[in-house]
Motif scaffolding. Structure first.
Motif, PDB file in Angstrom:
ATOM      1  N   LYS A   1     112.098  -1.233  -4.285  1.00  0.00           N
ATOM      2  CA  LYS A   1     111.459  -0.749  -5.256  1.00  0.00           C
ATOM      3  C   LYS A   1     112.177  -0.392  -5.820  1.00  0.00           C
ATOM      4  O   LYS A   1     112.193   0.502  -7.499  1.00  0.00           O
ATOM      5  CB  LYS A   1     109.773  -0.619  -5.394  1.00  0.00           C
ATOM      6  N   SER A   2     113.232   0.705  -5.116  1.00  0.00           N
ATOM      7  CA  SER A   2     113.520   2.310  -5.982  1.00  0.00           C
ATOM      8  C   SER A   2     115.384   1.330  -6.436  1.00  0.00           C
ATOM      9  O   SER A   2     115.857   2.334  -7.127  1.00  0.00           O
ATOM     10  CB  SER A   2     114.176   2.706  -4.856  1.00  0.00           C
ATOM     11  N   SER A   3     115.449   0.164  -6.845  1.00  0.00           N
ATOM     12  CA  SER A   3     116.836   0.057  -7.143  1.00  0.00           C
ATOM     13  C   SER A   3     117.400  -0.393  -8.728  1.00  0.00           C
ATOM     14  O   SER A   3     115.770  -0.829  -8.951  1.00  0.00           O
ATOM     15  CB  SER A   3     116.676  -1.729  -6.630  1.00  0.00           C
ATOM     16  N   LYS A   4     117.494   0.616  -8.821  1.00  0.00           N
ATOM     17  CA  LYS A   4     117.580  -0.012 -10.576  1.00  0.00           C
ATOM     18  C   LYS A   4     118.745  -1.498 -11.146  1.00  0.00           C
ATOM     19  O   LYS A   4     118.433  -1.475 -12.735  1.00  0.00           O
ATOM     20  CB  LYS A   4     118.841   0.967 -11.156  1.00  0.00           C
ATOM     21  N   GLN A   5     118.728  -2.435 -10.139  1.00  0.00           N
ATOM     22  CA  GLN A   5     119.735  -3.642 -11.069  1.00  0.00           C
ATOM     23  C   GLN A   5     118.878  -5.093 -10.148  1.00  0.00           C
ATOM     24  O   GLN A   5     119.467  -5.316  -9.165  1.00  0.00           O
ATOM     25  CB  GLN A   5     120.745  -3.251 -10.424  1.00  0.00           C
TER      26      GLN A   5
END
Length: 416
Positions: free
Chosen positions: A303-307
């Motif tokens: 969930k923390s991914s920005k991509q």
């Protein structure tokens, strides 16, 4: 031991237009050196086809991978694509760390047109798809045909029983002088399978405790192993613990006629020995629908991914791109895409084709995928291994081990 290794792809960085935004994603996996090398080539292939994407690989051996992933999760710094195992997917998914991949399938970012629905659903917990299966495995008994012929033993894997397996391994030891089998290690793989042949499951459906109620099943399983160790048909526990990697496995050294493993391990053994090897279904595989399919591993997006969108595109590439899978050659399990599996078949060695055919045979028997392990399963596995070692070293009896395991496992699972 190798800790997480991060390397930027500066030596093979593709040309990018000044107008394009450069997207960087991190992809993490565990595995052998051979896996690292071909995965790096797949990454290079993806970057060549997506000039505005830079991928930073992060890889380690199995133990270090999970040791390093935990603090990354705590610091909200997980890689954009995480190679995930069924033993850990509940732990990461139910703690809110993993993205539901269903929306990326619905809008076509991850193409499932040539993938069975049961394969897609194998990474689901409840209604959330926390991981996408990237390869299929099946439990197998790999045999050395020369040693079997010398011993006069014949495996009919459609009908053989646990009693047949015991008799065969003892006969092999007596006639050929090698171990009949390498033993059934680790216990967290083969004891749950044994339970299935008896009509029982390892974990209950809620994941809050053990499913089987009769400890005699535990006792019988470990008494069987003790008998075979005492007969010299199985190696002693200290001999098993001395094995470090495929190169030193008993079947590679010619010291056993049988090794218990998942199907994708066959290719490695086949390359390391000149002997003819055969993939056999494990004993009593038809009993109580005991046989199952299992994701060799999965890909998850935190969930923390920005991509997230680019991460999903990479997962789609990994499972659906023929050229990428030609590099992989089923080392991560049989490809989940039927189109990819068929396309790479002409390029595979005879051993690799045997794996594909074996998994296809198993799929003709069952479509069931082994469910994700519940939260706390990694600790349960460790306890089972510790108690197994104590039993096989004869420090405690199977009866004592059964009681200890039930008490500790139920406590862990109840508390999550």
């Amino acid at each position: 031991m190798l800790l997480f290794t991060t390397s930027c792809s500066s030596d093979h960085e593709p040309r990018r237009s000044d107008q394009e935004e450069v997207i960087t994603i991190k992809v993490a996996w565990w595995g052998s050196q051979a896996r690292h090398e071909y995965t790096t080539k797949i990454i290079e292939l993806y970057e060549a086809q997506h000039p505005n994407v830079n991928i930073e690989p992060e890889f380690a051996n199995w133990d270090d991978y999970w040791k390093n992933l935990a603090p990354m999760a705590a610091g909200n710094q997980l890689p954009d694509v995480i190679q995930m195992d069924m033993a850990y997917i509940s732990q990461y998914g139910q703690k809110g760390l993993l993205e539901d991949l269903s929306p990326y399938i619905q809008k076509g970012t991850i193409d499932i047109s040539s993938i069975d629905k049961s394969v897609v659903n194998s990474g689901k917990i409840g209604d959330q798809l926390y991981g996408f299966t990237i390869g299929i495995n099946v439990l197998s008994v790999i045999s050395n045909d020369i040693l079997l012929n010398l011993s006069g033993v014949d495996i009919n894997d459609d009908t053989w029983t646990w009693e047949d397996m015991e008799r065969m391994t003892v006969d092999i030891k007596k006639t050929v002088g090698v171990y009949g089998s390498n033993g059934m290690h680790p216990p967290d793989i083969f004891f749950p399978y044994y339970l299935r042949t008896k009509g029982e499951q390892f974990y209950n459906e809620a994941g809050t405790g053990l499913a089987y109620k009769d400890d005699q099943l535990f006792i019988d399983y470990f008494n069987m192993q003790l008998r075979l160790i005492n007969e010299g048909a199985f190696p002693t526990p200290d001999e098993v613990s001395a094995v470090r990697g495929m190169e030193s496995d008993f079947i590679v050294k010619g010291n056993t006629a049988i090794t218990w493993n998942y199907s994708n391990q066959y290719a490695g053994f086949d390359q390391l020995t000149d002997a003819s090897l055969t993939l056999n279904l494990p004993p009593e595989n038809h009993e109580n629908k005991a046989l199952f399919l299992k994701p060799s591993m999965l890909f998850s997006i935190p969930k923390s991914s920005k991509q997230k969108e680019e991460a999903a595109k990479f997962i789609d590439f990994f499972i659906n791109n023929v050229e990428a899978n030609q590099l992989m050659k089923g080392e991560r399990g049989v490809p989940v895409s039927s189109e990819v599996s068929e396309a790479i078949k002409p390029l595979l060695t005879d051993g690799e084709v045997k794996i594909l055919n074996y998994v296809e045979r198993a799929k003709g028997i069952t479509e069931e995928f082994y469910p994700p392990d519940p939260v706390g399963s990694s600790q349960v596995m460790k306890i089972l291994k510790d108690i197994s070692d104590q039993i096989l070293f004869e420090k405690i009896t199977p009866e004592e081990g059964a009681k200890q395991f039930r008490k500790q496992a139920d406590e862990i699972l109840k508390n999550g």
